[in-house]
Design a protein around this motif. Structure first.
Motif, short mmCIF file in Angstrom:
data_model
loop_
_atom_site.label_atom_id
_atom_site.label_comp_id
_atom_site.label_asym_id
_atom_site.label_seq_id
_atom_site.Cartn_x
_atom_site.Cartn_y
_atom_site.Cartn_z
N GLU A 1 17.77 2.25 -56.50
CA GLU A 1 18.41 3.25 -55.65
C GLU A 1 19.18 4.27 -56.48
N LEU A 2 19.88 3.80 -57.49
CA LEU A 2 20.63 4.73 -58.34
C LEU A 2 19.70 5.69 -59.08
N ARG A 3 18.57 5.17 -59.58
CA ARG A 3 17.60 6.04 -60.25
C ARG A 3 17.04 7.07 -59.27
N TRP A 4 16.77 6.63 -58.04
CA TRP A 4 16.27 7.54 -57.02
C TRP A 4 17.32 8.62 -56.71
N LEU A 5 18.56 8.18 -56.62
CA LEU A 5 19.64 9.11 -56.30
C LEU A 5 19.80 10.16 -57.40
N GLN A 6 19.62 9.74 -58.66
CA GLN A 6 19.75 10.67 -59.77
C GLN A 6 18.66 11.74 -59.74
N GLY A 7 17.55 11.45 -59.11
CA GLY A 7 16.46 12.41 -59.03
C GLY A 7 16.64 13.44 -57.93
N LEU A 8 17.62 13.25 -57.09
CA LEU A 8 17.86 14.21 -55.99
C LEU A 8 18.72 15.38 -56.46
N PRO A 9 18.61 16.51 -55.78
CA PRO A 9 19.52 17.63 -56.08
C PRO A 9 20.97 17.21 -55.76
N PRO A 10 21.95 17.77 -56.49
CA PRO A 10 23.35 17.35 -56.30
C PRO A 10 23.83 17.42 -54.86
N LYS A 11 23.39 18.39 -54.10
CA LYS A 11 23.84 18.52 -52.72
C LYS A 11 23.39 17.32 -51.87
N LEU A 12 22.15 16.89 -52.10
CA LEU A 12 21.62 15.75 -51.35
C LEU A 12 22.21 14.43 -51.82
N ARG A 13 22.61 14.35 -53.09
CA ARG A 13 23.18 13.10 -53.61
C ARG A 13 24.38 12.67 -52.79
N GLU A 14 25.25 13.60 -52.49
CA GLU A 14 26.46 13.26 -51.73
C GLU A 14 26.10 12.80 -50.31
N THR A 15 25.06 13.39 -49.75
CA THR A 15 24.65 13.01 -48.41
C THR A 15 24.12 11.57 -48.37
N TYR A 16 23.30 11.21 -49.36
CA TYR A 16 22.66 9.90 -49.35
C TYR A 16 23.47 8.81 -50.04
N ARG A 17 24.49 9.16 -50.81
CA ARG A 17 25.27 8.16 -51.55
C ARG A 17 25.87 7.10 -50.63
N GLU A 18 26.31 7.49 -49.45
CA GLU A 18 26.95 6.54 -48.54
C GLU A 18 25.98 5.50 -47.99
N TRP A 19 24.67 5.77 -48.09
CA TRP A 19 23.69 4.84 -47.55
C TRP A 19 23.19 3.83 -48.59
N LEU A 20 23.63 3.95 -49.82
CA LEU A 20 23.18 3.04 -50.87
C LEU A 20 23.88 1.69 -50.75
N LEU A 21 23.20 0.66 -51.21
CA LEU A 21 23.82 -0.66 -51.27
C LEU A 21 24.88 -0.66 -52.37
#
Length: 127
Positions: free
Chosen positions: A28-48
């Motif tokens: 999940e962290l590797r996937w999150l790093q591949g997202l644009p910074p704006k989307l990272r904040e949106t999806y960070r709360e859904w990570l385990l």
């Protein structure tokens, strides 16, 4: 869930779960790093949340689990070794029988092809 909900799980099950959970959180962290910074904040709360290994060290003694697995395999192997010669000879007999049957079948097909004998398979006539 109650605190004792997983009390019946074996240590091996817990270690397997912990390893898989850690693998998922890393993916999940590797996937999150591949997202644009704006989307990272949106999806960070859904990570385990990552699990803290220090909190679970008392039951994560994987060396004991590995040794127990090796001992079980050794005991299973030792039980089979008594019957191994009989199993092996039976396997050779069956393989030899099957190989002779296969060769006879191929020989029959070869003879049919050479003599151009018409054969019937069900309702289908093969020449």
């Amino acid at each position: 869930m109650s605190p004792g909900a997983f009390a019946s799980d074996t240590r091996e099950t817990r270690i397997t779960f912990f390893g898989r959970y850690q693998a998922v959180t890393r993916a999940e962290l590797r996937w999150l790093q591949g997202l644009p910074p704006k989307l990272r904040e949106t999806y960070r709360e859904w990570l385990l949340p990552p699990a803290n290994r220090a909190l679970h060290e008392h039951w994560l003694d994987s060396q004991a689990i590995v040794q127990a697995r090796q001992q079980r395999r050794k005991e299973d192997t030792d039980a089979l070794m008594q019957a191994y010669p009989d199993l092996r000879s039976e396997a050779h007999l069956r393989w030899n029988w099957f190989n002779r049957f296969r060769l006879a079948y191929l020989d029959a097909l070869h003879r049919i092809e050479q003599q151009a004998i018409p054969t019937v398979i069900g309702d289908l006539k093969v020449v």
